[in-house]
Design an enzyme around this catalytic site. Structure first.
Site, PDB file in Angstrom:
ATOM      1  N   GLY A   1      34.277  45.513  40.530  1.00 26.43           N
ATOM      2  CA  GLY A   1      34.827  46.512  41.461  1.00 26.43           C
ATOM      3  C   GLY A   1      36.124  47.130  40.965  1.00 26.43           C
ATOM      4  O   GLY A   1      36.880  47.698  41.741  1.00 26.43           O
ATOM      5  N   ARG A   2      36.353  47.025  39.680  1.00 23.12           N
ATOM      6  CA  ARG A   2      37.589  47.576  39.067  1.00 23.12           C
ATOM      7  C   ARG A   2      38.863  46.943  39.647  1.00 23.12           C
ATOM      8  O   ARG A   2      39.940  47.516  39.563  1.00 23.12           O
ATOM      9  CB  ARG A   2      37.652  49.111  39.192  1.00 23.12           C
ATOM     10  CG  ARG A   2      36.497  49.837  38.475  1.00 23.12           C
ATOM     11  CD  ARG A   2      36.432  49.409  37.019  1.00 23.12           C
ATOM     12  NE  ARG A   2      35.477  50.161  36.208  1.00 23.12           N
ATOM     13  CZ  ARG A   2      34.409  49.616  35.578  1.00 23.12           C
ATOM     14  NH1 ARG A   2      34.122  48.332  35.716  1.00 23.12           N
ATOM     15  NH2 ARG A   2      33.645  50.354  34.809  1.00 23.12           N
TER      16      ARG A   2
END
Ligand SMILES: Cc1cc2nc3c(=O)[nH]c(=O)nc-3n(C[C@H](O)[C@H](O)[C@H](O)COP(=O)(O)O)c2cc1C
Length: 223
Positions: A201-202
Protein backbone atom coordinates in the site's frame (compact mmCIF):
# COMPACT_ATOMS: atom_id res chain seq x y z
CA UNK A 1 12.69 -1.77 -30.28
CA UNK A 2 9.97 -0.14 -28.25
CA UNK A 3 9.92 -0.22 -24.45
CA UNK A 4 6.62 -2.11 -24.70
CA UNK A 5 8.22 -5.06 -26.50
CA UNK A 6 10.82 -5.44 -23.76
CA UNK A 7 8.22 -5.56 -21.03
CA UNK A 8 5.71 -8.09 -22.31
CA UNK A 9 3.29 -5.47 -23.59
CA UNK A 10 3.09 -3.68 -20.25
CA UNK A 11 3.18 0.10 -20.57
CA UNK A 12 5.55 2.10 -18.38
CA UNK A 13 2.52 3.44 -16.50
CA UNK A 14 1.43 -0.08 -15.64
CA UNK A 15 4.78 -1.13 -14.20
CA UNK A 16 4.63 -1.42 -10.46
CA UNK A 17 5.37 -3.99 -7.77
CA UNK A 18 3.91 -4.72 -4.37
CA UNK A 19 6.51 -4.74 -1.61
CA UNK A 20 5.73 -7.14 1.20
CA UNK A 21 8.93 -9.00 2.09
CA UNK A 22 9.55 -7.42 5.49
CA UNK A 23 9.26 -4.32 7.65
CA UNK A 24 11.54 -2.08 9.69
CA UNK A 25 10.81 -0.61 13.10
CA UNK A 26 12.73 1.68 15.43
CA UNK A 27 12.71 -1.05 18.10
CA UNK A 28 14.64 -3.54 15.93
CA UNK A 29 17.32 -1.31 14.41
CA UNK A 30 20.80 -0.71 15.78
CA UNK A 31 21.38 2.69 17.36
CA UNK A 32 24.55 3.01 15.27
CA UNK A 33 23.73 3.48 11.56
CA UNK A 34 27.08 2.03 10.52
CA UNK A 35 26.20 -1.27 12.23
CA UNK A 36 22.68 -1.13 10.78
CA UNK A 37 24.21 -0.57 7.33
CA UNK A 38 26.56 -3.52 7.82
CA UNK A 39 23.60 -5.77 8.79
CA UNK A 40 21.74 -4.82 5.64
CA UNK A 41 24.86 -5.07 3.49
CA UNK A 42 25.46 -8.64 4.74
CA UNK A 43 21.81 -9.55 4.18
CA UNK A 44 22.02 -8.17 0.64
CA UNK A 45 24.76 -10.71 -0.18
CA UNK A 46 22.52 -13.74 -0.52
CA UNK A 47 24.20 -16.90 -1.83
CA UNK A 48 21.61 -17.44 -4.58
CA UNK A 49 21.99 -13.94 -6.04
CA UNK A 50 22.47 -13.80 -9.80
CA UNK A 51 26.09 -13.17 -10.76
CA UNK A 52 25.34 -9.76 -12.27
CA UNK A 53 24.07 -8.26 -9.01
CA UNK A 54 26.69 -6.00 -7.42
CA UNK A 55 25.54 -5.30 -3.89
CA UNK A 56 28.38 -2.78 -3.46
CA UNK A 57 27.17 -0.69 -6.41
CA UNK A 58 25.91 2.71 -5.25
CA UNK A 59 24.65 5.83 -6.95
CA UNK A 60 26.92 8.77 -6.15
CA UNK A 61 25.45 12.25 -6.66
CA UNK A 62 27.63 15.32 -6.73
CA UNK A 63 26.85 18.98 -7.40
CA UNK A 64 28.87 21.98 -8.51
CA UNK A 65 28.57 25.42 -6.96
CA UNK A 66 25.97 26.50 -9.55
CA UNK A 67 23.68 23.69 -8.34
CA UNK A 68 24.19 21.40 -11.34
CA UNK A 69 23.81 17.85 -10.05
CA UNK A 70 25.18 14.67 -11.66
CA UNK A 71 24.77 11.04 -10.63
CA UNK A 72 26.58 7.85 -11.55
CA UNK A 73 27.26 4.38 -10.16
CA UNK A 74 30.52 3.66 -8.32
CA UNK A 75 31.55 0.64 -6.26
CA UNK A 76 31.86 0.77 -2.49
CA UNK A 77 35.32 -0.58 -1.65
CA UNK A 78 35.33 -0.43 2.12
CA UNK A 79 34.04 1.16 5.31
CA UNK A 80 36.65 2.51 7.71
CA UNK A 81 35.79 4.34 10.93
CA UNK A 82 32.33 4.94 9.50
CA UNK A 83 33.65 6.44 6.23
CA UNK A 84 32.53 4.83 2.96
CA UNK A 85 35.30 4.51 0.38
CA UNK A 86 35.28 4.40 -3.41
CA UNK A 87 38.00 4.82 -6.06
CA UNK A 88 37.99 6.93 -9.17
CA UNK A 89 39.78 9.43 -11.38
CA UNK A 90 40.24 12.75 -9.55
CA UNK A 91 39.98 14.66 -12.87
CA UNK A 92 36.60 13.16 -13.78
CA UNK A 93 33.38 15.15 -13.62
CA UNK A 94 32.69 13.79 -10.13
CA UNK A 95 36.23 14.70 -9.11
CA UNK A 96 35.84 18.26 -10.35
CA UNK A 97 32.45 18.68 -8.67
CA UNK A 98 33.78 17.26 -5.40
CA UNK A 99 36.66 19.73 -5.51
CA UNK A 100 34.14 22.59 -5.71
CA UNK A 101 31.63 21.08 -3.32
CA UNK A 102 32.44 18.16 -1.00
CA UNK A 103 28.76 17.51 -0.11
CA UNK A 104 27.66 14.25 -1.76
CA UNK A 105 24.94 11.66 -1.53
CA UNK A 106 25.09 7.88 -1.97
CA UNK A 107 22.15 5.60 -2.70
CA UNK A 108 22.08 1.81 -2.63
CA UNK A 109 19.22 -0.16 -4.21
CA UNK A 110 18.90 -3.76 -3.06
CA UNK A 111 15.86 -4.53 -5.19
CA UNK A 112 15.91 -8.24 -4.25
CA UNK A 113 15.21 -7.21 -0.62
CA UNK A 114 12.94 -4.29 -1.58
CA UNK A 115 15.38 -1.99 0.21
CA UNK A 116 17.07 1.34 -0.39
CA UNK A 117 19.71 3.08 1.73
CA UNK A 118 20.39 6.79 1.28
CA UNK A 119 23.48 8.40 2.77
CA UNK A 120 24.55 12.04 2.77
CA UNK A 121 27.85 13.44 3.90
CA UNK A 122 31.12 15.14 3.19
CA UNK A 123 33.84 13.60 1.06
CA UNK A 124 37.63 13.81 1.35
CA UNK A 125 40.46 12.20 -0.62
CA UNK A 126 42.02 9.05 0.85
CA UNK A 127 45.63 9.06 2.01
CA UNK A 128 47.95 8.64 -0.98
CA UNK A 129 49.47 5.48 0.53
CA UNK A 130 46.02 3.90 0.94
CA UNK A 131 45.15 4.59 -2.72
CA UNK A 132 48.50 3.15 -3.85
CA UNK A 133 48.00 0.04 -1.67
CA UNK A 134 44.56 -0.56 -3.15
CA UNK A 135 45.80 0.14 -6.70
CA UNK A 136 48.39 -2.63 -6.27
CA UNK A 137 45.60 -5.16 -5.60
CA UNK A 138 43.75 -4.37 -8.85
CA UNK A 139 44.08 -6.58 -11.95
CA UNK A 140 46.81 -5.31 -14.32
CA UNK A 141 44.21 -4.52 -17.01
CA UNK A 142 42.39 -2.21 -14.60
CA UNK A 143 45.67 -0.61 -13.57
CA UNK A 144 46.51 0.10 -17.22
CA UNK A 145 42.97 1.34 -17.82
CA UNK A 146 43.40 3.93 -15.07
CA UNK A 147 46.49 5.26 -16.88
CA UNK A 148 44.89 5.21 -20.32
CA UNK A 149 41.56 6.84 -19.51
CA UNK A 150 41.21 10.55 -18.90
CA UNK A 151 37.81 9.78 -17.46
CA UNK A 152 34.91 11.77 -18.95
CA UNK A 153 37.05 13.67 -21.48
CA UNK A 154 36.06 13.36 -25.16
CA UNK A 155 37.94 10.66 -27.13
CA UNK A 156 38.04 10.41 -30.93
CA UNK A 157 37.62 6.61 -30.97
CA UNK A 158 37.87 3.50 -28.82
CA UNK A 159 40.82 2.48 -31.06
CA UNK A 160 42.83 5.41 -29.68
CA UNK A 161 42.31 4.04 -26.18
CA UNK A 162 43.17 0.50 -27.28
CA UNK A 163 46.39 1.70 -28.94
CA UNK A 164 47.46 3.57 -25.82
CA UNK A 165 46.59 0.49 -23.72
CA UNK A 166 48.85 -1.72 -25.85
CA UNK A 167 51.69 0.87 -25.74
CA UNK A 168 51.55 0.97 -21.95
CA UNK A 169 51.31 -2.81 -21.74
CA UNK A 170 54.65 -3.00 -23.56
CA UNK A 171 56.17 -0.15 -21.53
CA UNK A 172 55.34 -1.86 -18.22
CA UNK A 173 55.80 -5.42 -19.47
CA UNK A 174 57.95 -6.65 -16.59
CA UNK A 175 57.42 -3.74 -14.23
CA UNK A 176 54.99 -2.78 -11.50
CA UNK A 177 52.39 -0.31 -12.78
CA UNK A 178 52.43 2.78 -10.53
CA UNK A 179 49.24 4.35 -9.18
CA UNK A 180 48.56 7.47 -11.29
CA UNK A 181 48.54 10.77 -9.40
CA UNK A 182 45.08 11.53 -10.80
CA UNK A 183 43.59 8.29 -9.46
CA UNK A 184 42.68 7.33 -5.90
CA UNK A 185 40.15 6.97 -3.16
CA UNK A 186 37.47 9.21 -1.75
CA UNK A 187 35.91 8.71 1.66
CA UNK A 188 32.39 9.82 2.54
CA UNK A 189 31.83 10.80 6.18
CA UNK A 190 28.06 10.48 6.60
CA UNK A 191 25.88 12.93 8.55
CA UNK A 192 22.60 11.33 7.49
CA UNK A 193 21.43 7.78 6.76
CA UNK A 194 18.00 6.63 5.68
CA UNK A 195 16.95 2.98 5.60
CA UNK A 196 13.92 2.29 3.40
CA UNK A 197 11.97 -0.94 3.39
CA UNK A 198 9.16 -1.34 0.87
CA UNK A 199 5.73 -2.12 2.37
CA UNK A 200 2.28 -2.89 0.93
CA UNK A 201 0.00 0.00 0.00
CA UNK A 202 3.01 2.29 -0.44
CA UNK A 203 3.16 2.66 3.37
CA UNK A 204 6.88 2.02 3.30
CA UNK A 205 9.06 2.01 6.41
CA UNK A 206 11.66 4.80 6.48
CA UNK A 207 14.03 5.16 9.39
CA UNK A 208 16.36 8.15 9.36
CA UNK A 209 19.55 8.79 11.39
CA UNK A 210 20.62 12.43 11.51
CA UNK A 211 23.86 13.50 13.16
CA UNK A 212 23.13 16.34 15.62
CA UNK A 213 26.00 17.51 17.84
CA UNK A 214 27.84 14.22 17.42
CA UNK A 215 24.76 12.16 18.35
CA UNK A 216 22.65 10.11 15.93
CA UNK A 217 18.99 11.14 16.23
CA UNK A 218 16.64 8.51 14.92
CA UNK A 219 13.23 9.28 13.41
CA UNK A 220 10.57 7.56 11.37
CA UNK A 221 9.66 9.39 8.17
CA UNK A 222 6.37 9.30 6.31
CA UNK A 223 6.60 7.30 3.11
C1 LIG B 1 28.34 -1.15 -11.98
C2 LIG B 1 29.22 0.06 -12.21
C3 LIG B 1 30.31 0.27 -11.38
C4 LIG B 1 31.14 1.37 -11.58
N1 LIG B 1 32.16 1.60 -10.68
C5 LIG B 1 32.92 2.70 -10.82
C6 LIG B 1 33.92 3.02 -9.83
O1 LIG B 1 34.08 2.33 -8.81
N2 LIG B 1 34.69 4.11 -10.05
C7 LIG B 1 34.52 4.92 -11.15
O2 LIG B 1 35.27 5.88 -11.30
N3 LIG B 1 33.57 4.67 -12.06
C8 LIG B 1 32.76 3.58 -11.93
N4 LIG B 1 31.77 3.33 -12.84
C9 LIG B 1 31.62 4.26 -13.99
C10 LIG B 1 30.84 5.52 -13.54
O3 LIG B 1 29.48 5.23 -13.41
C11 LIG B 1 31.05 6.71 -14.48
O4 LIG B 1 30.75 6.37 -15.80
C12 LIG B 1 32.47 7.28 -14.44
O5 LIG B 1 33.01 7.24 -13.13
C13 LIG B 1 32.51 8.72 -14.96
O6 LIG B 1 31.67 9.52 -14.17
P1 LIG B 1 31.82 11.11 -14.01
O7 LIG B 1 32.10 11.69 -15.35
O8 LIG B 1 30.52 11.57 -13.49
O9 LIG B 1 32.92 11.37 -13.05
C14 LIG B 1 30.90 2.26 -12.65
C15 LIG B 1 29.80 2.04 -13.48
C16 LIG B 1 28.97 0.97 -13.26
C17 LIG B 1 27.76 0.78 -14.15
Amino acid sequence: MSLKAYNRNMSIQEMRKTYSMSGLSKSEIDLDPVIQFQHWFEQAQQPDLPDWVEVNAMTLSTADLKGNVTSRIVLLKGIEDGRLCFYTNYHSQKGRQIQDNPQVSLCFLWAHLQRQVRIEGTVTKSERSKSADYFRTRPRESQLGAHVSQQSSIVDSSQTLQNRFVELQTEYEQAEIPCPEHWGGYEVQPNRYEFWQGRPGRLHDRICYQLVEDQWQISRLAP
